[in-house]
Design an enzyme around this catalytic site. Structure first.
Site, PDB file in Angstrom:
ATOM      1  CB  SER A  45       4.232  -0.220   4.365  1.00 31.62           C
ATOM      2  OG  SER A  45       4.875   0.926   4.295  1.00 31.62           O
ATOM      3  CD  GLU A  46       4.156   3.926   8.194  1.00 27.80           C
ATOM      4  OE1 GLU A  46       4.394   2.911   8.034  1.00 27.80           O
ATOM      5  OE2 GLU A  46       4.919   5.115   8.201  1.00 27.80           O
ATOM      6  CG  ASN A  47       1.727   3.088   2.127  1.00 23.88           C
ATOM      7  OD1 ASN A  47       2.277   2.128   2.799  1.00 23.88           O
ATOM      8  ND2 ASN A  47       1.745   2.941   0.614  1.00 23.88           N
ATOM      9  CB  SER A  87      -3.079   1.731   7.962  1.00 20.25           C
ATOM     10  OG  SER A  87      -1.680   1.562   7.902  1.00 20.25           O
TER      11      SER A  87
END
Lengths: 217, 232
Positions: A45-47, A87
Site C-alpha cells: 500500500s503506497e502510504n 514507497s
C-alpha cells in the site's frame, strides 16, 4: 455478467507466485480475498507498507496502521514499513510486479482517466499518476459502462488523463481485453455475455478474432 | 545538545503570516495534532501548507481551513473535506495537486540538496503543463523541482533530546521526508525519552534534521475509515 467480486476473482487468476502487488481502492481491494491456493503474493500500500494483511478484528483497530484508502488494516508476519519516498521508489523503480486500479475511462491506446471530473470531482490524483507512469504491468478493474450506460472503453478519453499508453489489460463485468497497438482485443467473455453484447458496449476499436472463450471463474 | 521545548505553543514561535509550512501525515494518520491546535490558537493566516491531504472538516488541517488560515494547499489528495471543496470552488483557496510520489520525492530532494529531478509521473497529463520534458531510456520524463518550507512540522512516536526520531506503523509516511526539508523542523512526539534510550540502529530520522522537539499533551489519533472483519 460479473459482479464486483467476480471481477476481482478473475483478476486474481493473473497473480503469480512471488509477486509484489499494489491494489487500488474499490474493486481491486477485493482481489486480496481470492488469492489462488499455492501461491504467495505480498500486497503493497503506497502510504508505506509491504505485507498488508486483512482488516483487523473489531476492537483491534490501530490508528497508526492504515492503507492508502485510510482504512484500518493489519500487518502480516514479515511485513515492513517505510516512508512515502521509499514507497514510490518501489513503484517508480519497477520493483512492484503488478498494479491493479479502477478507471472512469480507458482509451484503445491504453490511456487512462480516473482522477478528475472537471467542475464536479476534484479530489486529486493521490498516487495513481506515479503508479500508471511506471508500472510495467497494469490491469484496470472496472465496469464496462458507466452509470448512464455509456461505454468506458473509448477511442479517446474525454476526461483529464491520469497517464498515457500505460494500460495493458482490462477486466470488466463483461469481458477480459488486452490493449494492443490496434485497439481493445477481446480475450474472454463473462458468463452469459455474448460477443455482440460486448461490441455494443465498447465505443473504442474492438478486435474479435476467432472463437472467444467464456471466463472460468 | 538539547532541543526540547516546553510545548506546542513554544515550538511554533516564529511562525508568521504568509509562511510556507510542511505538515507530515497521511489522512489523519501521523499528523502533528498538538501543533495544529496551537496554530489555530495563534491565529496566523495566509499560510501555504504542503501536506499530502487536507484533513477532514473538523480535524487535522480542516481546523486551519475552518478558520481560513490557509491561502494555498499543496497536496496529492483532498477528497475528504467539504469545507476544502467549498473554498476551492469559490476561489478562496489556491490548490496545487501533485502526484503523491512526486510530492514525497520533492520534499526528500528539498532536504537532500537536490534542486530538481526528472520523473515519468504525470507525463501527458495536466500535471506536465509548462514543465520541461526530457527522454531517458526512450521514455518521456518531466522536470519536478524540490520543495522546502519555512517550518516543517512532523509527528513521531518516540524522540530524544537530540531530535532523533522513531515513527510507529504507517504513521511514518511523509514525516521523515518533511523533517529534512524545513528551514526549522519541529517534531512532536508521543514519548520524549532520555538520550541513550533509543537504539541508534533503529533511528528513522537522525536528530540533525530537527531543531525543536516536545512531547505532545494528548493524542486523539482519530481513525478516518474504521474497517474490521468479523470474528468467525
Amino acid at each position: 455478467m460479473l459482479d464486483r467480486n467476480g471481477i476481482a476473482k478473475r483478476i486474481a487468476q493473473e497473480l503469480q507466485d512471488g509477486w509484489y502487488v499494489n491494489l487500488g481502492i474499490g474493486i481491486p481491494t477485493l482481489i486480496a480475498n481470492y488469492i489462488p491456493t499455492g501461491i504467495s503474493v505480498e500486497f503493497q500500500s503506497e502510504n508505506g507498507i509491504l505485507g498488508m494483511g486483512p482488516f483487523p478484528f473489531e476492537g483491534e483497530e490501530d490508528a497508526d496502521l492504515i492503507n492508502a484508502g485510510k482504512q484500518t488494516i493489519t500487518a502480516r508476519s514479515g511485513a515492513c514499513i517505510f516512508d512515502s519516498a521509499t514507497s514510490f521508489a518501489m513503484i517508480r523503480g519497477q520493483h512492484i510486479n503488478l498494479t491493479v486500479l479502477g478507471a472512469m475511462e480507458v482509451s484503445e491506446k491504453g490511456d487512462i482517466a480516473n482522477w478528475k471530473i472537471p467542475g464536479k470531482m476534484v479530489k486529486g490524483m493521490g498516487g495513481a499518476m506515479d503508479l500508471v507512469a511506471s508500472a510495467e504491468n497494469i490491469i484496470v478493474a472496472m465496469t464496462h459502462t458507466n452509470r448512464k450506460g455509456a461505454s468506458k472503453l473509448l477511442s479517446k478519453c474525454t476526461l483529464p488523463l491520469t497517464g498515457v499508453a500505460c494500460v495493458k489489460k482490462i477486466v470488466t463485468n463483461m469481458a477480459v481485453l488486452d490493449v494492443t497497438e490496434d485497439g481493445f482485443k477481446l480475450i474472454e467473455r463473462a458468463p452469459g455475455v455474448s460477443v455482440e453484447d460486448i461490441k455494443a458496449a465498447t465505443a473504442g476499436n474492438l478486435i474479435v478474432e476467432g472463437e472467444i472463450p467464456e471466463m472460468v471463474i | 545538545m538539547n532541543k526540547v521545548v516546553a510545548n506546542a505553543q513554544a515550538a511554533i514561535q516564529g511562525i508568521q503570516d504568509n509562511m510556507t509550512l510542511m505538515l507530515g501525515g497521511f489522512g489523519l494518520c501521523g499528523i502533528p495534532e498538538n501543533c495544529i491546535a496551537a496554530l489555530v490558537e495563534m491565529g496566523v493566516t495566509g499560510l501555504t501548507c504542503i501536506s499530502n491531504n487536507a484533513g477532514v472538516d473538523d480535524f487535522g488541517l480542516g481546523l486551519l481551513l475552518q478558520q481560513k488560515q490557509i491561502k494555498k494547499m499543496i497536496s496529492s489528495y483532498v477528497g475528504e473535506n467539504d469545507e476544502f471543496e467549498r473554498q476551492m470552488l469559490s476561489g478562496e483557496l489556491e490548490v496545487d495537486l501533485i502526484p503523491q510520489g512526486s510530492l514525497a520525492e520533492r520534499c526528500r530532494a528539498g532536504g537532500a540538496g537536490i534542486p530538481a529531478f526528472f520523473t515519468p509521473a504525470g507525463f501527458g497529463t495536466e500535471v506536465a503543463e509548462g514543465k520541461e520534458v526530457r527522454m531517458f531510456n526512450g521514455k518521456p520524463h518531466i522536470l519536478e523541482h524540490a520543495l522546502t518550507a519555512d517550518f516543517a512540522i512532523v509527528k513521531a512516536w518516540k524522540g530524544d533530546h537530540y531530535g532523533n526520531l522513531i515513527y510507529k506503523g504507517t504513521a511514518r509516511n511523509f514525516n521523515p521526508l518533511m523533517a529534512m526539508a524545513g528551514k526549522i523542523t519541529i517534531a512532536e512526539v508521543e514519548e520524549l525519552v532520555e538520550p541513550g534510550e533509543l537504539d541508534p540502529n533503529y533511528i528513522h530520522t537522525p536528530g540533525v534534521f530537527i531543531q525543536r522537539i516536545f512531547q505532545g499533551s494528548t493524542y486523539e489519533k482519530r481513525i478516518e475509515q474504521r474497517t474490521v472483519r468479523p470474528r468467525s
